[in-house]
Design a protein around this motif. Structure first.
Motif, PDB file in Angstrom:
ATOM      1  N   ILE A  34       5.986  -7.720   3.185  1.00  0.00           N
ATOM      2  CA  ILE A  34       6.457  -6.702   4.408  1.00  0.00           C
ATOM      3  C   ILE A  34       6.799  -5.476   3.468  1.00  0.00           C
ATOM      4  N   GLY A  35       6.322  -4.454   4.348  1.00  0.00           N
ATOM      5  CA  GLY A  35       6.618  -3.030   3.733  1.00  0.00           C
ATOM      6  C   GLY A  35       5.496  -2.007   3.839  1.00  0.00           C
ATOM      7  N   LYS A  36       5.241  -1.047   3.152  1.00  0.00           N
ATOM      8  CA  LYS A  36       4.437  -0.165   3.443  1.00  0.00           C
ATOM      9  C   LYS A  36       3.455   0.044   2.303  1.00  0.00           C
ATOM     10  N   TRP A  37       2.184  -0.016   2.554  1.00  0.00           N
ATOM     11  CA  TRP A  37       1.027   0.027   1.477  1.00  0.00           C
ATOM     12  C   TRP A  37       0.236   1.176   1.742  1.00  0.00           C
ATOM     13  N   SER A  38      -0.230   1.686   0.448  1.00  0.00           N
ATOM     14  CA  SER A  38      -1.058   2.619   0.466  1.00  0.00           C
ATOM     15  C   SER A  38      -2.581   2.098   0.328  1.00  0.00           C
ATOM     16  N   VAL A  39      -3.574   2.642   1.215  1.00  0.00           N
ATOM     17  CA  VAL A  39      -4.874   2.123   0.949  1.00  0.00           C
ATOM     18  C   VAL A  39      -5.590   3.124   0.443  1.00  0.00           C
ATOM     19  N   ASN A  40      -6.282   2.864  -0.919  1.00  0.00           N
ATOM     20  CA  ASN A  40      -7.094   3.727  -1.783  1.00  0.00           C
ATOM     21  C   ASN A  40      -8.518   3.905  -1.151  1.00  0.00           C
ATOM     22  N   VAL A  41      -8.732   4.635  -0.263  1.00  0.00           N
ATOM     23  CA  VAL A  41     -10.121   5.085   0.276  1.00  0.00           C
ATOM     24  C   VAL A  41     -10.735   6.277  -0.202  1.00  0.00           C
ATOM     25  N   PRO A  42     -11.659   6.034  -1.028  1.00  0.00           N
ATOM     26  CA  PRO A  42     -12.047   7.359  -1.932  1.00  0.00           C
ATOM     27  C   PRO A  42     -12.821   8.111  -0.746  1.00  0.00           C
ATOM     28  N   LYS A  43     -12.731   9.366  -1.112  1.00  0.00           N
ATOM     29  CA  LYS A  43     -13.331  10.314  -0.253  1.00  0.00           C
ATOM     30  C   LYS A  43     -12.582  10.845   0.903  1.00  0.00           C
ATOM     31  N   LYS A  46      -6.952  12.340   3.941  1.00  0.00           N
ATOM     32  CA  LYS A  46      -5.792  11.877   4.313  1.00  0.00           C
ATOM     33  C   LYS A  46      -5.296  10.781   3.715  1.00  0.00           C
ATOM     34  N   ASP A  47      -3.926  10.434   3.646  1.00  0.00           N
ATOM     35  CA  ASP A  47      -3.446   9.136   3.345  1.00  0.00           C
ATOM     36  C   ASP A  47      -3.499   8.334   4.138  1.00  0.00           C
ATOM     37  N   ILE A  48      -4.085   7.027   3.828  1.00  0.00           N
ATOM     38  CA  ILE A  48      -4.254   5.772   4.804  1.00  0.00           C
ATOM     39  C   ILE A  48      -2.884   4.889   4.472  1.00  0.00           C
ATOM     40  N   SER A  49      -2.311   4.314   5.300  1.00  0.00           N
ATOM     41  CA  SER A  49      -1.387   3.257   5.058  1.00  0.00           C
ATOM     42  C   SER A  49      -1.304   2.081   6.153  1.00  0.00           C
ATOM     43  N   LEU A  50      -0.827   1.166   5.426  1.00  0.00           N
ATOM     44  CA  LEU A  50      -0.717  -0.338   6.192  1.00  0.00           C
ATOM     45  C   LEU A  50       0.758  -0.444   6.254  1.00  0.00           C
ATOM     46  N   GLU A  51       1.243  -0.680   7.101  1.00  0.00           N
ATOM     47  CA  GLU A  51       2.753  -1.278   7.285  1.00  0.00           C
ATOM     48  C   GLU A  51       2.710  -2.610   7.889  1.00  0.00           C
ATOM     49  N   ILE A  52       3.575  -3.439   7.389  1.00  0.00           N
ATOM     50  CA  ILE A  52       3.914  -4.727   7.919  1.00  0.00           C
ATOM     51  C   ILE A  52       5.238  -5.066   7.977  1.00  0.00           C
ATOM     52  N   ASN A  61      -2.785   2.885   9.636  1.00  0.00           N
ATOM     53  CA  ASN A  61      -3.148   4.177   9.692  1.00  0.00           C
ATOM     54  C   ASN A  61      -2.392   4.906  10.929  1.00  0.00           C
ATOM     55  N   THR A  62      -1.328   4.391  11.030  1.00  0.00           N
ATOM     56  CA  THR A  62      -0.172   4.904  12.073  1.00  0.00           C
ATOM     57  C   THR A  62      -0.663   4.349  13.556  1.00  0.00           C
ATOM     58  N   LYS A  63      -1.407   3.510  13.458  1.00  0.00           N
ATOM     59  CA  LYS A  63      -1.930   2.742  15.040  1.00  0.00           C
ATOM     60  C   LYS A  63      -1.396   1.343  14.864  1.00  0.00           C
ATOM     61  N   PRO A  64      -0.858   1.128  15.928  1.00  0.00           N
ATOM     62  CA  PRO A  64      -0.200  -0.516  16.073  1.00  0.00           C
ATOM     63  C   PRO A  64      -1.396  -1.549  15.666  1.00  0.00           C
ATOM     64  N   LEU A  65      -1.061  -2.477  15.193  1.00  0.00           N
ATOM     65  CA  LEU A  65      -1.895  -3.530  14.969  1.00  0.00           C
ATOM     66  C   LEU A  65      -1.982  -4.374  16.298  1.00  0.00           C
ATOM     67  N   LYS A  66      -3.119  -5.043  16.492  1.00  0.00           N
ATOM     68  CA  LYS A  66      -3.091  -5.820  17.895  1.00  0.00           C
ATOM     69  C   LYS A  66      -2.468  -7.353  17.619  1.00  0.00           C
ATOM     70  N   SER A  67      -2.749  -7.751  16.452  1.00  0.00           N
ATOM     71  CA  SER A  67      -2.155  -9.063  15.998  1.00  0.00           C
ATOM     72  C   SER A  67      -2.229  -9.239  14.468  1.00  0.00           C
ATOM     73  N   ILE A  68      -1.288 -10.031  14.071  1.00  0.00           N
ATOM     74  CA  ILE A  68      -1.462 -10.754  12.626  1.00  0.00           C
ATOM     75  C   ILE A  68      -1.384 -12.136  12.748  1.00  0.00           C
ATOM     76  N   LEU A  69      -2.673 -12.670  12.375  1.00  0.00           N
ATOM     77  CA  LEU A  69      -2.958 -13.835  12.601  1.00  0.00           C
ATOM     78  C   LEU A  69      -2.261 -15.002  11.423  1.00  0.00           C
ATOM     79  N   PRO A  70      -2.117 -16.245  11.784  1.00  0.00           N
ATOM     80  CA  PRO A  70      -1.827 -17.250  10.839  1.00  0.00           C
ATOM     81  C   PRO A  70      -2.807 -17.104   9.675  1.00  0.00           C
ATOM     82  N   GLN A  71      -2.248 -17.487   8.654  1.00  0.00           N
ATOM     83  CA  GLN A  71      -3.308 -17.239   7.209  1.00  0.00           C
ATOM     84  C   GLN A  71      -3.958 -18.328   7.328  1.00  0.00           C
ATOM     85  N   ARG A  72      -5.477 -17.931   7.062  1.00  0.00           N
ATOM     86  CA  ARG A  72      -6.396 -18.942   6.861  1.00  0.00           C
ATOM     87  C   ARG A  72      -6.428 -19.578   5.513  1.00  0.00           C
TER      88      ARG A  72
END
Length: 116
Positions: A34-43, A46-52, A61-72
């Motif tokens: 839970i929290g905000k993550w910085s995604v290290n995308v070379p080249k 802009k900053d790309i982030s993941l928030e849970i 990247n500021t767009k809502p996720l469709k789903s978070i699935l149970p852990q495999r």
């Protein structure tokens, strides 16, 4: 029971115990995700982030996720982005986190943003 049979059983037991302790270090707890993550995308320009969020939702990247699935598996969390592609967050042996983006077919290192 002969000696070689006993040896094989002991070896199998010690290997399974070693594998268990090895994987237990890579287990992902819900709270650490839970929290905000910085995604290290070379080249990337802009900053790309993941928030849970604790509600089981998130943004990539500021767009809502469709789903978070149970852990495999205990060291992965699978999410679907707004296009329906998989995003797989994984904790590796070196205690670092990575994000596989199915759309790009690339795994990126990610880092949790810690607020002071």
């Amino acid at each position: 029971m002969n000696l070689s049979s006993l040896f094989r059983k002991l070896k199998k037991f010690s290997q399974s115990k070693k594998n268990l302790s090895h994987t237990s270090r890579n287990l992902i707890c819900e709270n650490e995700l839970i929290g905000k993550w910085s995604v290290n995308v070379p080249k990337s320009l802009k900053d790309i982030s993941l928030e849970i969020f604790s509600e089981g939702t998130g943004k990539y990247n500021t767009k809502p996720l469709k789903s978070i699935l149970p852990q495999r598996s205990p060291n992965q969390l699978i999410m679907k982005d707004h296009f329906g592609y998989s995003l797989i967050l994984e904790k590796k042996e070196n205690e670092k986190y990575y994000l596989f983006d199915e759309l790009d077919g690339i795994t990126y290192p990610i880092e949790k943003i810690i607020k002071n």
